[in-house]
Design a protein around this motif. Structure first.
Motif, PDB file in Angstrom:
ATOM      1  N   LEU A 100       0.906  -1.226  -0.080  1.00  0.00           N
ATOM      2  CA  LEU A 100      -0.030  -0.209   0.011  1.00  0.00           C
ATOM      3  C   LEU A 100       1.049   1.173  -0.056  1.00  0.00           C
ATOM      4  O   LEU A 100       2.045   1.313   0.587  1.00  0.00           O
ATOM      5  CB  LEU A 100      -0.945  -0.075   1.212  1.00  0.00           C
ATOM      6  CG  LEU A 100      -1.802  -1.288   1.610  1.00  0.00           C
ATOM      7  CD1 LEU A 100      -2.359  -1.030   2.738  1.00  0.00           C
ATOM      8  CD2 LEU A 100      -2.849  -1.286   0.377  1.00  0.00           C
ATOM      9  N   PHE A 101       0.377   2.247  -0.670  1.00  0.00           N
ATOM     10  CA  PHE A 101       0.825   3.564  -0.426  1.00  0.00           C
ATOM     11  C   PHE A 101       0.280   4.155   0.986  1.00  0.00           C
ATOM     12  O   PHE A 101      -0.931   4.838   0.880  1.00  0.00           O
ATOM     13  CB  PHE A 101       0.290   4.501  -1.615  1.00  0.00           C
ATOM     14  CG  PHE A 101       1.241   4.115  -2.755  1.00  0.00           C
ATOM     15  CD1 PHE A 101       2.525   4.036  -2.943  1.00  0.00           C
ATOM     16  CD2 PHE A 101       0.448   3.587  -3.742  1.00  0.00           C
ATOM     17  CE1 PHE A 101       3.082   3.679  -4.192  1.00  0.00           C
ATOM     18  CE2 PHE A 101       0.976   3.022  -5.159  1.00  0.00           C
ATOM     19  CZ  PHE A 101       2.212   3.094  -5.232  1.00  0.00           C
ATOM     20  N   GLY A 102       0.955   4.032   1.922  1.00  0.00           N
ATOM     21  CA  GLY A 102       0.505   4.724   3.041  1.00  0.00           C
ATOM     22  C   GLY A 102      -0.106   5.963   3.389  1.00  0.00           C
ATOM     23  O   GLY A 102      -1.087   6.106   3.990  1.00  0.00           O
ATOM     24  N   GLU A 167      -5.466  -4.622   0.661  1.00  0.00           N
ATOM     25  CA  GLU A 167      -4.548  -5.160  -0.222  1.00  0.00           C
ATOM     26  C   GLU A 167      -5.297  -6.037  -1.418  1.00  0.00           C
ATOM     27  O   GLU A 167      -5.018  -6.134  -2.666  1.00  0.00           O
ATOM     28  CB  GLU A 167      -3.692  -6.119   0.584  1.00  0.00           C
ATOM     29  CG  GLU A 167      -2.863  -5.508   1.481  1.00  0.00           C
ATOM     30  CD  GLU A 167      -1.454  -5.086   1.312  1.00  0.00           C
ATOM     31  OE1 GLU A 167      -1.105  -5.509  -0.091  1.00  0.00           O
ATOM     32  OE2 GLU A 167      -0.734  -4.666   2.165  1.00  0.00           O
ATOM     33  N   VAL A 168      -6.316  -6.648  -0.704  1.00  0.00           N
ATOM     34  CA  VAL A 168      -6.956  -7.477  -1.694  1.00  0.00           C
ATOM     35  C   VAL A 168      -7.887  -6.921  -2.628  1.00  0.00           C
ATOM     36  O   VAL A 168      -8.109  -7.068  -4.009  1.00  0.00           O
ATOM     37  CB  VAL A 168      -8.207  -8.436  -0.972  1.00  0.00           C
ATOM     38  CG1 VAL A 168      -9.009  -9.251  -1.803  1.00  0.00           C
ATOM     39  CG2 VAL A 168      -7.338  -9.563  -0.050  1.00  0.00           C
ATOM     40  N   GLY A 169      -8.396  -5.940  -2.485  1.00  0.00           N
ATOM     41  CA  GLY A 169      -8.875  -4.570  -3.570  1.00  0.00           C
ATOM     42  C   GLY A 169      -8.017  -4.337  -4.497  1.00  0.00           C
ATOM     43  O   GLY A 169      -8.361  -4.350  -5.634  1.00  0.00           O
ATOM     44  N   ILE A 170      -6.806  -4.082  -3.971  1.00  0.00           N
ATOM     45  CA  ILE A 170      -5.804  -3.731  -5.064  1.00  0.00           C
ATOM     46  C   ILE A 170      -5.489  -4.924  -6.028  1.00  0.00           C
ATOM     47  O   ILE A 170      -5.394  -4.670  -7.425  1.00  0.00           O
ATOM     48  CB  ILE A 170      -4.353  -3.247  -4.221  1.00  0.00           C
ATOM     49  CG1 ILE A 170      -4.596  -1.709  -3.794  1.00  0.00           C
ATOM     50  CG2 ILE A 170      -3.240  -3.209  -5.296  1.00  0.00           C
ATOM     51  CD1 ILE A 170      -3.616  -1.162  -2.934  1.00  0.00           C
ATOM     52  N   THR A 171      -5.340  -5.915  -5.431  1.00  0.00           N
ATOM     53  CA  THR A 171      -5.140  -7.021  -6.067  1.00  0.00           C
ATOM     54  C   THR A 171      -6.038  -7.366  -7.328  1.00  0.00           C
ATOM     55  O   THR A 171      -5.860  -7.748  -8.347  1.00  0.00           O
ATOM     56  CB  THR A 171      -5.280  -8.471  -5.127  1.00  0.00           C
ATOM     57  OG1 THR A 171      -4.178  -8.043  -4.108  1.00  0.00           O
ATOM     58  CG2 THR A 171      -4.445  -9.685  -6.028  1.00  0.00           C
ATOM     59  N   ILE A 172      -7.511  -7.205  -6.989  1.00  0.00           N
ATOM     60  CA  ILE A 172      -8.649  -7.508  -7.929  1.00  0.00           C
ATOM     61  C   ILE A 172      -8.982  -6.349  -8.704  1.00  0.00           C
ATOM     62  O   ILE A 172      -9.919  -6.632  -9.782  1.00  0.00           O
ATOM     63  CB  ILE A 172      -9.740  -8.095  -6.936  1.00  0.00           C
ATOM     64  CG1 ILE A 172     -10.407  -6.811  -6.164  1.00  0.00           C
ATOM     65  CG2 ILE A 172      -9.678  -9.375  -6.297  1.00  0.00           C
ATOM     66  CD1 ILE A 172     -11.760  -7.074  -5.976  1.00  0.00           C
ATOM     67  N   ALA A 173      -8.487  -5.094  -8.411  1.00  0.00           N
ATOM     68  CA  ALA A 173      -8.753  -3.755  -9.102  1.00  0.00           C
ATOM     69  C   ALA A 173      -8.942  -3.831 -10.584  1.00  0.00           C
ATOM     70  O   ALA A 173      -9.522  -3.453 -11.399  1.00  0.00           O
ATOM     71  CB  ALA A 173      -7.762  -2.691  -8.681  1.00  0.00           C
ATOM     72  N   GLY A 174      -8.031  -4.762 -11.107  1.00  0.00           N
ATOM     73  CA  GLY A 174      -7.847  -4.832 -12.518  1.00  0.00           C
ATOM     74  C   GLY A 174      -8.605  -5.755 -13.255  1.00  0.00           C
ATOM     75  O   GLY A 174      -8.457  -6.007 -14.536  1.00  0.00           O
TER      76      GLY A 174
END
Ligand SMILES: Nc1ncnc2c1ncn2[C@@H]1O[C@H](COP(=O)(O)OP(=O)(O)OP(=O)(O)O)[C@@H](O)[C@H]1O
Length: 266
Positions: A100-102, A167-174
């Motif tokens: 993540l970008f904190g 983190e999971v959101g970022i993983t599935i974002a694409g």
């Protein structure tokens, strides 16, 4: 093993590992691992510490190259491709270490991931034209991971469980069709874990999920099938009930782990 060699109804395997080997120097860590995962299946990879689970993820996602063997995604060879090329073909992975970008907000973190997946990093006019789509997708992902109320909160101010959800959101974002999650519930309390498992269940509907997991409660609650990796080999790949009843798995791994986790109240 009950794993068949006939492709499923949709006509293919989401992920196929055929006799994969990986050595670091003279030490062979992955020793002829094979696995065929159907489209839409949720598979947990379990095994003792050092069995090679993370290495297997690193091979599938292209971070490490194979020593020999082949890996296919939706029937196409992906071994030899670079991580971003594999990711463009629809495979996304999360990391144990935070990605993540904190200082960025929840929304901005997700939007970065969406834009990255769209590949508009350098082409500014395309970037502007597609910003609207990226915003919509980021809003959608934020709802899926139930963080709308934290939309403008900096990632570093979220609770641990919220950070893992992000983190999971970022993983599935694409919009990847195959998702690799490395110990998604590590460090969570029991109640956070069960909420999180429900969340993972919801957001991976219709997708193929591979997860590395130590918590047997999570494994048996989430997985359609379990792959047991011992010394770099898949010694069993079957339904949770069949794996639990497998004498070889009991002996090599599960017997002692279940006893330990039961004693610890998991
Ligand atoms: N880049 C590397 N260079 C050398 N050895 C490595 C490298 N990556 C992993 N290994 C070794 O490979 C073995 C398997 O490691 P890996 O992290 O894949 O196991 P694991 O099953 O994920 O373990 P854990 O459950 O403890 O996370 C270990 O002995 C590790 O030291």
């Amino acid at each position: 093993m009950s794993q068949g060699n006939v492709a499923n109804d949709k006509g293919g395997w989401a992920v196929e590992l055929n006799d994969c080997r990986k050595s670091f120097g003279k030490t062979e860590i992955i020793r002829g691992a094979s696995l065929k995962v159907k489209e839409g299946e949720r598979v947990a990879i379990i095994g003792p510490n050092g069995a090679g689970k993370s290495t297997l993820f690193n091979l599938i996602s292209g971070r490490f190259g194979l020593t020999s063997g082949e890996i296919k995604l939706h029937g196409q060879r992906i071994d030899g491709l670079r991580p971003f090329e594999i990711s463009r073909r629809g495979l996304a992975r999360s990391f144990q270490v935070s990605n993540l970008f904190g200082r960025l907000s929840v929304f901005e973190n997700i939007r970065c991931a969406v834009l990255w997946s769209m590949g508009y990093r350098y082409v500014f006019w395309k970037f502007l034209a597609n910003l609207h789509d990226a915003n919509d997708r980021a809003e959608q992902v934020m709802r899926m991971i139930k963080l709308e109320a934290k939309r403008d909160e900096a990632a570093m101010n979220l609770t641990y469980a919220e950070q893992r959800a992000l983190e999971v959101g970022i993983t599935i974002a694409g919009g990847a069709s195959v998702i690799l999650l490395d110990e998604p519930t590590a460090g969570m309390s029991k109640s956070e874990t069960s909420r999180f498992i429900q969340l993972i269940r919801e957001i991976t509907v219709g997708k193929t999920l591979l997860t590395v997991e130590h918590d047997m409660g999570v494994v048996f609650g989430l997985a359609d099938k379990i792959a047991v990796l011992v010394y770099g080999e898949v010694i069993a790949f079957d339904t949770p009930d069949a794996v639990r009843a497998n004498a070889r798995v009991q002996e090599a791994y599960l017997g002692s782990v279940l006893a330990e986790q039961q004693a610890a109240g998991h």
